[in-house]
Enzyme design. Structure first.
Site, PDB file in Angstrom:
ATOM      1  N   ARG A 118      10.837  25.185  24.748  1.00  0.00           N
ATOM      2  CA  ARG A 118       9.937  24.402  25.603  1.00  0.00           C
ATOM      3  C   ARG A 118      10.137  24.922  27.016  1.00  0.00           C
ATOM      4  O   ARG A 118      11.243  24.847  27.570  1.00  0.00           O
ATOM      5  CB  ARG A 118      10.269  22.908  25.519  1.00  0.00           C
ATOM      6  CG  ARG A 118       9.568  22.098  26.592  1.00  0.00           C
ATOM      7  CD  ARG A 118       9.630  20.620  26.368  1.00  0.00           C
ATOM      8  NE  ARG A 118       8.764  20.227  25.274  1.00  0.00           N
ATOM      9  CZ  ARG A 118       8.394  18.972  25.018  1.00  0.00           C
ATOM     10  NH1 ARG A 118       8.822  17.979  25.783  1.00  0.00           N
ATOM     11  NH2 ARG A 118       7.598  18.702  24.004  1.00  0.00           N
ATOM     12  N   HIS A 153       0.474  23.229  23.237  1.00  0.00           N
ATOM     13  CA  HIS A 153       1.459  22.409  22.521  1.00  0.00           C
ATOM     14  C   HIS A 153       1.077  22.409  21.032  1.00  0.00           C
ATOM     15  O   HIS A 153       0.695  21.375  20.469  1.00  0.00           O
ATOM     16  CB  HIS A 153       1.462  20.989  23.100  1.00  0.00           C
ATOM     17  CG  HIS A 153       2.663  20.172  22.738  1.00  0.00           C
ATOM     18  ND1 HIS A 153       3.731  20.679  22.021  1.00  0.00           N
ATOM     19  CD2 HIS A 153       2.956  18.861  22.993  1.00  0.00           C
ATOM     20  CE1 HIS A 153       4.634  19.723  21.864  1.00  0.00           C
ATOM     21  NE2 HIS A 153       4.188  18.617  22.433  1.00  0.00           N
ATOM     22  N   GLN A 170       2.406  19.810  18.304  1.00  0.00           N
ATOM     23  CA  GLN A 170       1.850  18.461  18.391  1.00  0.00           C
ATOM     24  C   GLN A 170       0.498  18.386  17.691  1.00  0.00           C
ATOM     25  O   GLN A 170       0.219  17.443  16.942  1.00  0.00           O
ATOM     26  CB  GLN A 170       1.700  18.047  19.865  1.00  0.00           C
ATOM     27  CG  GLN A 170       1.177  16.639  20.034  1.00  0.00           C
ATOM     28  CD  GLN A 170       2.158  15.594  19.535  1.00  0.00           C
ATOM     29  OE1 GLN A 170       3.319  15.607  19.919  1.00  0.00           O
ATOM     30  NE2 GLN A 170       1.712  14.678  18.672  1.00  0.00           N
ATOM     31  N   ASP A 189      -3.955  11.931  27.020  1.00  0.00           N
ATOM     32  CA  ASP A 189      -2.592  12.341  27.365  1.00  0.00           C
ATOM     33  C   ASP A 189      -2.329  11.878  28.798  1.00  0.00           C
ATOM     34  O   ASP A 189      -3.257  11.455  29.510  1.00  0.00           O
ATOM     35  CB  ASP A 189      -2.496  13.881  27.232  1.00  0.00           C
ATOM     36  CG  ASP A 189      -1.075  14.422  27.341  1.00  0.00           C
ATOM     37  OD1 ASP A 189      -0.120  13.633  27.372  1.00  0.00           O
ATOM     38  OD2 ASP A 189      -0.931  15.661  27.414  1.00  0.00           O
ATOM     39  N   CYS A 193      -0.094  12.010  22.135  1.00  0.00           N
ATOM     40  CA  CYS A 193       1.112  12.759  21.765  1.00  0.00           C
ATOM     41  C   CYS A 193       2.390  12.038  22.177  1.00  0.00           C
ATOM     42  O   CYS A 193       3.451  12.304  21.625  1.00  0.00           O
ATOM     43  CB  CYS A 193       1.063  14.165  22.366  1.00  0.00           C
ATOM     44  SG  CYS A 193       1.049  14.202  24.166  1.00  0.00           S
ATOM     45  N   ARG A 234       5.559  14.845  13.405  1.00  0.00           N
ATOM     46  CA  ARG A 234       6.096  16.038  14.068  1.00  0.00           C
ATOM     47  C   ARG A 234       7.212  16.636  13.216  1.00  0.00           C
ATOM     48  O   ARG A 234       7.285  17.846  13.017  1.00  0.00           O
ATOM     49  CB  ARG A 234       6.661  15.678  15.460  1.00  0.00           C
ATOM     50  CG  ARG A 234       5.637  15.429  16.550  1.00  0.00           C
ATOM     51  CD  ARG A 234       4.901  16.700  16.942  1.00  0.00           C
ATOM     52  NE  ARG A 234       5.792  17.743  17.442  1.00  0.00           N
ATOM     53  CZ  ARG A 234       6.259  17.824  18.687  1.00  0.00           C
ATOM     54  NH1 ARG A 234       5.909  16.936  19.585  1.00  0.00           N
ATOM     55  NH2 ARG A 234       7.052  18.825  19.048  1.00  0.00           N
TER      56      ARG A 234
HETATM   57  N1  NVA Z   1       0.765  17.244  28.537  1.00  0.00           N
HETATM   58  C1  NVA Z   1       2.090  16.686  28.475  1.00  0.00           C
HETATM   59  C2  NVA Z   1       2.535  16.565  27.055  1.00  0.00           C
HETATM   60  C3  NVA Z   1       3.905  15.957  26.875  1.00  0.00           C
HETATM   61  C4  NVA Z   1       4.353  15.927  25.452  1.00  0.00           C
HETATM   62  C5  NVA Z   1       3.053  17.550  29.281  1.00  0.00           C
HETATM   63  O1  NVA Z   1       2.927  18.791  29.220  1.00  0.00           O
HETATM   64  O2  NVA Z   1       3.902  16.997  29.982  1.00  0.00           O
HETATM   65  N1   CP Z   2       4.951  14.676  22.257  1.00  0.00           N
HETATM   66  C1   CP Z   2       6.060  15.314  22.646  1.00  0.00           C
HETATM   67  O1   CP Z   2       6.139  16.552  22.626  1.00  0.00           O
HETATM   68  O2   CP Z   2       7.065  14.492  23.042  1.00  0.00           O
HETATM   69  P1   CP Z   2       8.425  14.921  23.783  1.00  0.00           P
HETATM   70  O3   CP Z   2       8.040  15.376  25.163  1.00  0.00           O
HETATM   71  O4   CP Z   2       9.233  13.661  23.795  1.00  0.00           O
HETATM   72  O5   CP Z   2       9.074  16.011  23.002  1.00  0.00           O
END
Ligand code: NVA
Ligand code: CP
Length: 310
Positions: free
Chosen positions: A109, A136, A139, A225, A265, A293
């Site tokens: 990540r 992502h 997800q 989101d 998500c 997930r």
């Molecule tokens: N769009 C959000 C998703 C978090 C799971 C982010 O990138 O922070």
């Molecule tokens: N939806 C998701 O990726 O959650 P986290 O940021 O908690 O991993």
């Protein structure tokens, strides 16, 4: 594992797999999930190690990958920017060369997709995108499985995206192109989803709407989101103003298909991008999405490491 980058299958964005590979993965997910629910041991990844590298915070991604890998008989190493040399400017390429000599699969990540790609280009083992600024895919894999297990095929259906044209929106668009559904998108001005930067050439599956309620009309899935994704926190105040009308509420759900589901998500902010009545209401499937997930990622790791079973 021996070097041979061309033979390694990575999962860096949704379009890295074809429709028939997704059909296979969803079938495997069903089998793996059923075994888990029945307390049947299934450990095809004994002696395999997953390294997870987090440059941004996580709850679901961390727990789902870690629990999933242990359930399949493997083990897990967790690294973050602050507790690794990445935080002290070791190049991502060198990190990839080192980590991929010691483990069998890596989940990352991070911020820019280019950083993930640089890691993959120097990795001897499969690399999975656990979220970047751009995409992502894990997800969306879970979200699609959540739809399929309730309602069947996604082909020909309509998904309404309300809010930021962010990493989730771009991944939904890639999925729409590959799996043959329509994506309705409504974003505030300045936060649009650009098909080219989402890596989608033909945008016939995309329909844009100024008013979010029009995007939700007859949709099978309504989804949104956070207004401010990780890495964009300095824009929070201006985003809060710009997104005020992009809150999925009962009125939006009322114009969707009567059987529509609401997806998010997570993490969610009730009263911002979604009303509490919607996320905690009868059409919400957000807890199934979160659980799935783990099941889809177990199928994904099995596929990347062992290929097709049977
Ligand atoms: N769009 C959000 C998703 C978090 C799971 C982010 O990138 O922070
Ligand atoms: N939806 C998701 O990726 O959650 P986290 O940021 O908690 O991993």
């Amino acid at each position: 594992m021996k070097p041979g980058a061309t033979l390694i299958k990575h999962y860096l964005q949704f379009k890295d797999l074809r429709a028939e590979e997704y059909a296979y993965l969803f079938e495997r997910t069903g089998i793996i999930k059923r075994r888990f629910k029945n307390y049947e041991k299934y450990t095809p990844l004994v002696d395999r190690t997953l390294a997870m590298l987090f440059e941004k915070a996580s709850t679901r991604t961390r727990v789902s990958f870690e629990a999933g890998m242990y359930q399949m008989g493997g083990s897990v190493v967790n690294l973050t920017t602050t507790d690794s040399q990445l935080g002290r400017a070791e190049p991502i390429e060198d990190t990839a060369r080192v980590i991929s000599r010691m483990v069998d699969i890596v989940m990352i990540r991070t911020y820019e997709q280019s950083k993930l790609e640089a890691f993959a280009a120097n990795s001897r083992v499969p690399v999975i995108n656990g979220l970047t600024n751009e995409y992502h895919p894990c997800q969306i894999l879970a979200d699609l499985y959540t739809w399929i297990e309730r309602r069947g095929s996604i082909e020909g259906r309509t998904v309404a995206w309300v809010g930021d044209g962010n990493n989730m929106a771009a991944t939904w668009l890639q999925a729409a192109e590959i799996l043959g559904f329509t994506l309705h998108v409504s974003t505030p001005t300045g936060y649009e989803l650009a098909p080219a930067s989402a890596g989608v050439r033909r945008s016939g599956c995309l329909k844009l709407f100024k008013d979010p309620i029009d995007a939700c009309r007859n949709a099978d899935i309504v989804t949104t989101d956070v207004w401010t994704s990780m890495g964009f926190e300095s824009e929070n105040d201006e985003r809060t103003k710009a997104f005020a009308d992009w809150c999925v509420d009962r009125e939006m759900m009322a114009v969707a298909h009567p059987d529509a589901v609401f997806m998010h998500c997570l993490p969610a902010h009730r009263g911002e991008e979604v009303a509490a009545a919607v996320i905690d209401g009868p059409q919400s499937v957000v807890w199934d999405e979160a659980e799935n997930r783990m099941h889809v990622q177990k199928a994904l790791m099995e596929y990347l490491l062992l290929g097709r079973i049977g």
